[in-house]
Scaffold this active site. Structure first.
Site, PDB file in Angstrom:
ATOM      1  N   SER A   1     -36.180   6.075 -52.334  1.00 14.31           N
ATOM      2  CA  SER A   1     -35.656   4.731 -52.105  1.00 14.31           C
ATOM      3  C   SER A   1     -36.748   3.682 -51.926  1.00 14.31           C
ATOM      4  CB  SER A   1     -34.785   4.732 -50.850  1.00 14.31           C
ATOM      5  OG  SER A   1     -33.737   5.649 -51.031  1.00 14.31           O
TER       6      SER A   1
ATOM      7  N   HIS B   1     -20.598   1.826 -48.476  1.00 11.50           N
ATOM      8  CA  HIS B   1     -21.075   0.686 -47.713  1.00 11.50           C
ATOM      9  C   HIS B   1     -20.175  -0.527 -47.829  1.00 11.50           C
ATOM     10  CE1 HIS B   1     -24.961   2.921 -48.059  1.00 11.50           C
ATOM     11  NE2 HIS B   1     -25.105   2.450 -46.818  1.00 11.50           N
TER      12      HIS B   1
ATOM     13  N   CYS C   1     -28.566   1.267 -50.033  1.00 12.12           N
ATOM     14  CA  CYS C   1     -27.370   1.790 -50.703  1.00 12.12           C
ATOM     15  C   CYS C   1     -27.725   2.280 -52.100  1.00 12.12           C
ATOM     16  CB  CYS C   1     -26.307   0.685 -50.794  1.00 12.12           C
ATOM     17  SG  CYS C   1     -24.888   1.210 -51.757  1.00 12.12           S
TER      18      CYS C   1
END
Lengths: 374, 651
Positions: free
Chosen positions: B323, B368, B381
């Site tokens: 991420s 989310h 996310c």
């Protein structure tokens, strides 16, 4: 000469002393000069060894005593003793083959307990005496049968020495006998014929040479081919001589000998040390001295009173020159390395004594002249 | 009468012969003189040179290797004296007596003595032979006390390389070792006269030429057997240059300590000039044994260690960025204006591509809900960035991330750097002979799939983010000092072409979102940084280790997963966000979540650097100059909660 210090009376007295001792002062001075140079260079070549210089000086003294002793006997004695002397020397040379000590792959030395010497040195003296005495029996120039007999007298000991093997000495023996024969009037056609025959026989001789002798000759022509092996001697000696230049590096300043690059620097190759340190000028002085000695010898020969004396004196003088020439020739790379020392300079006792004994003979010839009946 | 005539004729013939003989003698003498003139006059120069060559020997004087210090003068590599007992056989009256006398002083054993005697046999007698190296001070003292009993033996001091920080900086500083045969073929022999060692890795290798110096030479007169007799000439060499690294030893130690118990890497860069502040790869190794020649067992143990301590993870480790790539994706979306306006994207916990049944899941299974770009970054996310990546397409992703230098080595001045992998259609066709699949673009969107980066690259892209597109080539050498003159030459920062961006405010937009990662309660690194006295822009990352499906992984708790399949924890950050002074990338292998495992490491590094907190004392070093304090002293900050206590507030 200053008249205040020396009267002509003194001069006469000194000359008388030499006459009584049967010494030729000219020759003596020349010999001593060369020997002095020799000792000086030996000090440098031996790595500043006083012990070696003293040792060599002792041999010089012995040599001078032997020379003086040899000068006392009149030449006739040598002539009559010639066959005995020759026979004795030949016997010792032959004995060497059987009993001799080995040194550097050759049997040259005979150990008599008290002294160890090379009988071939004796032969160097015996040969000219013998040939001269033999030719004295004939009207000169000798006829062919006398020549053949002389050649046999020369050939026998030469072969014996050559198989020891000692190429250098055998060459000198041949030279000593040969010169006597030459002075005896050997016809020129014989001489040139013999030279031609040697040229023709060279290949055969070549085949009979020892490997190390052949190698020496081979490396002579191309010393650089094996700079660490057999060519090393010549290469290093040429470096020493060449680097000396005209004026030399100065006494004790030669690096080639001092740093051990030059092998045999105090014996056979002492001339290289001399050349490195004293240069071309020093060499010219030395050569002049040597030539003067040869010249004095030939002068004595010219004034000698019978053919035995002439032949002996001439042969001794010329052999001495050959001695010098072979040594210098090999050290500067002109001749093969045959193991001939530089006369009166190389470290070593036997050759010093035998050389000076030879000069004793010359002095004997010179000082025993009788006044010719007018 | 006839007889007399004969005598006269004979005499005449004789005189002729003598005359001829004189002529022959003179001509032969001329031959000698002719030859001598050739040698001594014409070729004198040549023979004089040969004579000089004969006697001159060149003996090398090895240069002293330059020191390596950190930016504050803390020694990282130095030369320390080592004492060696040497024996000159020529000077020894009786070798056995000497060895018997030395035996108790040095605790010699039979094997050592036998080996020594063997060496003596192979060395010229005038040359010294080492009997024992690395004497202790006590042994030296005991030897000196009775030195008159040890005729022919002497203690000499030599310099050996030593590394005061040991394993902590081994991967940056590297080590020197004996020159191998292959190295010997490559090096210029003249530059290594008298030297036996060469830099093997790290700065010791990359700056070998500067550190080494120039060997000097002694010209000595030697005899035919090579024995040196006297010195003729001394040719001055030059000692090696001292290197001042940009590394901050305290930060390095802090990073090393913060990674304690973990495997991984930390790279900290000053974004304003590209200077590397800290570079740690764990597990490390002790460089010292390599200097003297490492023994087989130790070396084999290092090679066989499954964790590969010799491997420099910071430069050679290619990890999926996970991420941590998301802020860069967001920036690409802004640049190409492909981001959804309005409510943004809706995360239901999973999505699928058209004409495909394959489900792409978010790490948060419940989803989310509606998220804008900031929300996507803050909460990391996955669905949001699947959409971003899909909208961008692989070609634009590749083009954009290439601008940051991904897929290429950063060209830091250290050896063995890897390039990582920034995949493209062209790359896939070339290596896999396959077309690019749309689903693969989605994986790239969350830093998975084919994409790999090195920790150095991660630190570098973070630094460029911090500098709003500007950037410098990373480097560890800050300055070089000429040891003779003392003059210091700075290594100037090498600016890289700025990353062009149509809207300058896009940088702030993304950076603000990154700040929220640590500042917002919803942020994935909030816990670790909530009390930090500086603003931190960061992004957490958790990279999957290939082998387990996404679903499988999600289903299990970290502790239930086999160690080697556990996720890598990643973290990138720079601070202060408004005026960046440090950019950090952390990777902790198989440590789980980036926010809980990697972020605390970065926090400690930043605290040390920005606050100058004395968290860790450096080993006492008498040789080091007074270190200049780094950063500004600040109020003590409460230490961060220990790693591992993190909850599942991330990915």
């Amino acid at each position: 000469m200053s008249p205040f210090h020396r009267s002509s009376n003194d001069d006469t007295r000194v000359r008388k002393l030499f006459d009584v001792l049967h010494i030729d002062p000219v020759l003596l001075c020349l010999l001593l000069a060369v020997c002095a140079l020799g000792l000086t260079v030996l000090y440098s070549a031996s790595g500043h060894s006083i012990a070696m210089v003293i040792n060599q000086a002792e041999r010089l003294l012995i040599g001078l005593v032997v020379m003086t002793a040899a000068a006392q006997a009149p030449p006739e004695i040598y002539r009559s003793a010639a066959p005995w002397f020759y026979g004795f020397a030949l016997l010792l040379c032959a004995l060497t083959l059987v009993l001799g000590d080995h040194a550097k792959g050759a049997q040259r030395w005979l150990d008599l307990g008290v002294l160890r010497f090379q009988p071939s040195e004796l032969m160097k003296l015996a040969m000219p005496i013998m040939v001269a005495a033999f030719l004295h029996l004939f009207t000169l120039p000798p006829r062919w049968h006398a020549v053949v007999l002389t050649l046999m007298l020369i050939g026998l000991p030469t072969v014996v020495v050559m198989v020891q093997p000692d190429l250098g000495t055998s060459l000198l023996i041949v030279a000593a006998g040969g010169f006597a024969l030459y002075l005896g009037g050997l016809r020129w056609q014989y001489i040139f014929g013999a030279l031609a025959a040697i040229g023709a026989a060279a290949p055969i001789l070549w085949a009979r040479l020892h490997d190390y002798q052949r190698q020496r000759i081979l490396t002579l022509f191309d010393p650089e081919s094996d700079p660490l092996g057999t060519g090393y001697h010549i290469a290093q000696s040429k470096i020493a001589i060449g680097s000396g230049g005209v004026f030399g590096k100065g006494w004790l300043e030669g690096t080639q000998a001092k740093l051990d690059f030059l092998p045999e620097s105090h014996t056979d190759f002492i001339f290289a040390v001399f050349a490195e340190e004293l240069g071309l000028i020093g060499i010219c002085v030395l050569l002049t001295l040597y030539l003067a000695i040869v010249g004095r010898g030939l002068y004595i020969a010219a004034r000698a009173q019978d053919s035995f004396q002439r032949l002996l004196a001439g042969s001794l003088a010329m052999t001495f020159f050959v001695y010098v020439f072979i040594n210098m020739g090999m050290v500067i790379g002109l001749l093969p390395v045959v193991g001939v020392p530089l006369p009166l300079m190389s470290y070593g006792g036997t050759s010093m004594v035998s050389l000076l004994a030879g000069f004793g003979l010359l002095m004997s010839i010179h000082t025993h002249r009788k006044l010719l009946a007018s | 009468m006839d007889n007399l005539k004969n005598l006269v004729r004979e005499k005449h013939m004789y005189m002729t012969r003598i005359g001829v003989a004189v002529l022959v003698c003179l001509s032969m003498t001329s031959l000698l003189v002719y030859r001598l003139i050739g040698l001594q006059v014409i070729d004198r120069e040549y023979y004089a040179t040969r004579a000089e060559e004969n006697r001159m020997r060149l003996s090398a004087v090895p240069p002293v290797r330059g020191l390596v210090t950190d930016r504050n003068g803390v020694l990282l590599a130095q030369n320390t004296p080592a004492f060696v007992l040497e024996v000159v056989p020529e000077q020894v009256e009786n070798m056995d007596t000497l060895l018997r006398a030395l035996r108790p002083v040095l605790n010699l054993d039979d094997v050592e003595i036998a080996r020594f005697k063997d060496r003596v046999g192979k060395t010229p007698r005038y040359r010294s032979v080492p009997l024992r190296g690395n004497l202790t001070m006590e042994q030296v003292a005991r030897f000196q006390l009775n030195r008159f009993d040890f005729e022919g033996a002497d203690v000499t001091a030599t310099l050996t390389r030593s590394y005061p920080l040991g394993s902590a900086a081994a991967h940056v500083v590297g080590y020197v070792g004996g020159i191998t045969e292959e190295e010997f073929k490559k090096i210029e022999a003249a530059a290594y006269q008298g030297l036996t060692q060469i830099g093997k890795i790290g700065v010791e290798k990359s700056h070998e030429n500067e550190l080494r110096g120039t060997p000097g030479a002694k010209i000595v007169e030697a005899n035919a057997y090579g024995r040196p007799l006297r010195e003729l000439e001394y040719r001055q060499g030059a000692p090696g240059k001292n290197l001042v690294l940009s590394l901050d030893a305290k930060v390095q130690m802090a990073a090393e300590k913060a990674l304690a118990g973990l495997d991984g890497a930390v790279v900290a860069i000053d974004p304003r000039n590209g200077e590397v502040i800290a570079l740690v790869s764990k597990p490390g190794f002790d460089p010292q044994p390599f200097v003297a020649g490492i023994d087989r067992t130790t070396y084999k143990a290092l090679l066989d260690d499954r964790k590969r301590p010799l491997y420099n993870r910071a430069l050679q480790g290619a990890y999926p960025p996970g991420s941590t790539v998301k802020p860069f994706m967001a920036l690409a979306g802004l640049e190409y204006e492909t981001l959804q306006g309005g409510h943004g994207e809706y995360c239901s916990g999973s999505m699928s591509l058209p004409h495909s049944t394959r489900k792409y899941r978010c790490w948060k299974r419940s989803g989310h809900g509606w998220l804008d770009m900031a929300g996507g970054v803050i909460q990391s996310c996955d669905i949001y960035f699947y959409e971003v990546a899909q909208a961008l397409g692989i070609d634009r992703i590749h083009t954009f991330l290439s601008l940051f230098g991904l897929g290429h080595p950063t060209d830091v001045d250290l050896p063995l750097e890897k390039s990582g992998l920034l995949p493209s259609r062209e790359w896939k066709m070339r290596t896999r002979k396959e077309a690019w699949f749309p689903g693969e673009t989605l994986n790239i969107g969350i830093g998975q799939g084919y994409m790999t980066t090195t920790p150095m690259q991660l630190a570098q892209i973070t630094a460029r983010m911090a500098m709003r597109g500007k950037g410098f080539k990373p480097h560890v050498v800050h300055a070089m000092q000429d040891t003779l003159t003392g003059a210091t030459t700075l290594v100037p920062p090498e600016a890289l072409p700025a990353i062009p961006h149509r809207h300058a405010q896009d940088w702030e937009t993304v950076i603000n979102a990154m700040v929220e990662v640590t500042a917002s309660q919803r942020g994935t690194a909030y816990r670790v940084f909530k009390d930090a006295p500086y603003r931190v822009a960061a992004k957490t990352g958790t990279a999957q280790v290939a082998g387990m499906s996404q679903d499988e992984l999600r289903a299990r708790k970290l502790t239930e997963t086999p160690f080697h399949l556990r996720d890598h924890a990643l973290f990138i950050a720079f601070a202060p966000a408004e005026d960046p002074k440090i950019a950090v990338a952390v990777i902790a292998e198989h440590a789980g979540h980036g926010g809980s495992a990697a972020a605390p490491v970065a926090r400690q590094v930043m605290d040390q650097y920005l606050l100058g907190q004395i968290l860790y004392n450096l080993p006492a070093d008498p040789g080091a100059g007074a270190p200049v304090a780094a950063g500004v002293p600040a109020a003590p900050v409460e230490l961060i909660g220990s790693p591992g206590s993190a909850s599942d507030d991330e990915e």
